[in-house]
Design a protein around this motif. Sequence first.
Motif, PDB file in Angstrom:
ATOM      1  N   ARG A 265       0.835  -1.192   0.000  1.00  0.00           N
ATOM      2  CA  ARG A 265       0.000   0.000   0.000  1.00  0.00           C
ATOM      3  C   ARG A 265       0.878   1.254   0.000  1.00  0.00           C
ATOM      4  O   ARG A 265       1.916   1.320   0.667  1.00  0.00           O
ATOM      5  CB  ARG A 265      -0.919   0.033   1.218  1.00  0.00           C
ATOM      6  N   GLU A 341     -17.506   1.511   8.220  1.00  0.00           N
ATOM      7  CA  GLU A 341     -17.297   0.863   6.925  1.00  0.00           C
ATOM      8  C   GLU A 341     -18.112  -0.424   6.801  1.00  0.00           C
ATOM      9  O   GLU A 341     -18.575  -0.762   5.707  1.00  0.00           O
ATOM     10  CB  GLU A 341     -15.805   0.571   6.732  1.00  0.00           C
ATOM     11  N   GLY A 350     -10.045   0.041   1.306  1.00  0.00           N
ATOM     12  CA  GLY A 350      -8.642  -0.137   1.631  1.00  0.00           C
ATOM     13  C   GLY A 350      -7.637   0.307   0.607  1.00  0.00           C
ATOM     14  O   GLY A 350      -6.434   0.197   0.835  1.00  0.00           O
ATOM     15  N   SER A 351      -8.081   0.837  -0.521  1.00  0.00           N
ATOM     16  CA  SER A 351      -7.103   1.234  -1.537  1.00  0.00           C
ATOM     17  C   SER A 351      -6.851   2.734  -1.527  1.00  0.00           C
ATOM     18  O   SER A 351      -5.848   3.203  -2.047  1.00  0.00           O
ATOM     19  CB  SER A 351      -7.588   0.818  -2.923  1.00  0.00           C
ATOM     20  N   CYS A 354      -8.282   6.373   3.097  1.00  0.00           N
ATOM     21  CA  CYS A 354      -8.199   5.879   4.469  1.00  0.00           C
ATOM     22  C   CYS A 354      -7.175   6.758   5.192  1.00  0.00           C
ATOM     23  O   CYS A 354      -5.979   6.687   4.913  1.00  0.00           O
ATOM     24  CB  CYS A 354      -7.773   4.414   4.498  1.00  0.00           C
ATOM     25  N   ARG A 403      -8.745  -4.125  -3.083  1.00  0.00           N
ATOM     26  CA  ARG A 403      -9.096  -2.940  -2.298  1.00  0.00           C
ATOM     27  C   ARG A 403      -9.312  -3.260  -0.822  1.00  0.00           C
ATOM     28  O   ARG A 403      -9.919  -2.476  -0.097  1.00  0.00           O
ATOM     29  CB  ARG A 403     -10.335  -2.268  -2.899  1.00  0.00           C
ATOM     30  N   ASN A 405      -8.718  -3.621   3.142  1.00  0.00           N
ATOM     31  CA  ASN A 405      -8.012  -2.775   4.092  1.00  0.00           C
ATOM     32  C   ASN A 405      -7.157  -3.649   5.005  1.00  0.00           C
ATOM     33  O   ASN A 405      -7.668  -4.379   5.869  1.00  0.00           O
ATOM     34  CB  ASN A 405      -8.991  -1.951   4.927  1.00  0.00           C
ATOM     35  N   TYR A 408      -7.587  -3.157   8.864  1.00  0.00           N
ATOM     36  CA  TYR A 408      -8.835  -3.685   9.425  1.00  0.00           C
ATOM     37  C   TYR A 408      -8.786  -5.207   9.531  1.00  0.00           C
ATOM     38  O   TYR A 408      -9.230  -5.787  10.523  1.00  0.00           O
ATOM     39  CB  TYR A 408     -10.022  -3.287   8.546  1.00  0.00           C
TER      40      TYR A 408
END
Length: 481
Positions: A265, A341, A350-351, A354, A403, A405, A408
């Motif tokens: 990421r 979410e 998640g992409s 955030c 995508r 996260n 999370y």
Amino acid sequence: MKSLFMRCGRLAAVILLSVLCLCLSGCGTADAGRSRNTADTAESASEDATVRAWYAAQKQRIDTDLQTIAEEKEHPCVYVTTQEGRPVNSTEEYVPAMVDVFNCAEEYRLTAPGGIRVRGNSADVSDEKPYRIKFEQKQKMLGLHDGRAYKSWVLLRSYWNLAPDYMALHLAKTVFGGEYYSSDCVFVNLYLNGEPQGIYVLCEQNQAAKDRIDITEPEQGDGRTNVGYLLEMDNHVSEEDVYFTIPEMPEVTDLAGTARVLPARDYTVKSDLWSEEQEEYIRQYTQSVFTVLYEAAVHDKPMMLDAENRAVPADGVYATGFEAVCAVLDPDSLADMIIVEELVQNYDVGSGNCYMAVDFSQDSRYPRLTFLAPWDFNWAYYEDPDAGYYASVFQKVMMEVDRSNIWYILAMKMEDFRQIVKEKWRALSQSGALSGTVDEVLRDCRSLEGDLGEDAGKIKKAENIGDYVRARILWLDRQWK
């Protein structure tokens, strides 16, 4: 501020970048040390004077427009007049403009100069564009954020529906309970050079600013590392950004039993930096905090940060991996974000978009890595509300992008963290606050019927989103209550 990269010629910058990227694992900026304000500076004082003169010459026509609109519309209106009627198509360059806010309480009326540009990445390709307004001076906007004044404000399109962003931002306010920043918002009628653009959501810019994301930003030229940092996990980094990369991590099995490698990421620094030491400091810190979370979630191994921000074993210091995580990361903020979410089933969880903040100054509001400022819900509310977890587990790979996260997924593997989520959820569910928020949002949407005109069918779509969230509440009740 221009760092070493930007003070050198392009060839020298490329050479320096190559050398530093070998030295700094994961570092990937072509403009290291750039202040966040470089790309977003509004037009000069001379252009301000020019747009004022243009506006004055059009004043009679504009006043007639405002009066006519006020007679037709029930809700507040934002009327943007660009210099010489120029179109607004760029995501980088502000077009000088005058902004009128009217059809509202007298205390909220406004006429002020500034600039306007298209906001966002993929969203700017449609005819219905999102915009960012940057005033020359700080301005209050329709009482948002308790009437505080800021230069930057955002206009989000209502798109196919009224409710995606409006619903999610209101749910975030309810879930956060004032503990963490999330944008305030209100519906407005938008006009650009006299042309109606439809209903937009006026909201705040996620930025480092007092009472928004309130971190201690360094003064110009201050290269100390004990300052505040605002980060965005970002899938649209560019050569203008200061960013770094946390590389992929070994395979992990999520809460639903799916095993997958944790993807790499990129993280953009959204606050001002003035030295390469600051860039390396926040890169090393963030990667080490992620390592602490990974080792706790996967191996229940406690880790901690040493004086150089490196992740090192913490046996004898912390009894469990989760205790070690709580020393460097605010678990309540992360739990609140996951609840929001999960409620809206956001595919883009998640992409990008955030946000997280940390502040190493003496009077820090964020001494640990803190998650906040939920944003961008155009890809939400799609899947069956009863089908399972979404934000907490690996996502479907869409458009060849994973995508999911990664923060999370790891957090929800830890039983102690899930207990925090459950306790928060029980309090929210039993209070009726979430259902009350859904009702409030739908009342706001229905009140727009007259202003929507032929687009009033969007209200039904908003009601569908309300039904979705209610069904999602019932499903999460069964998991967490």
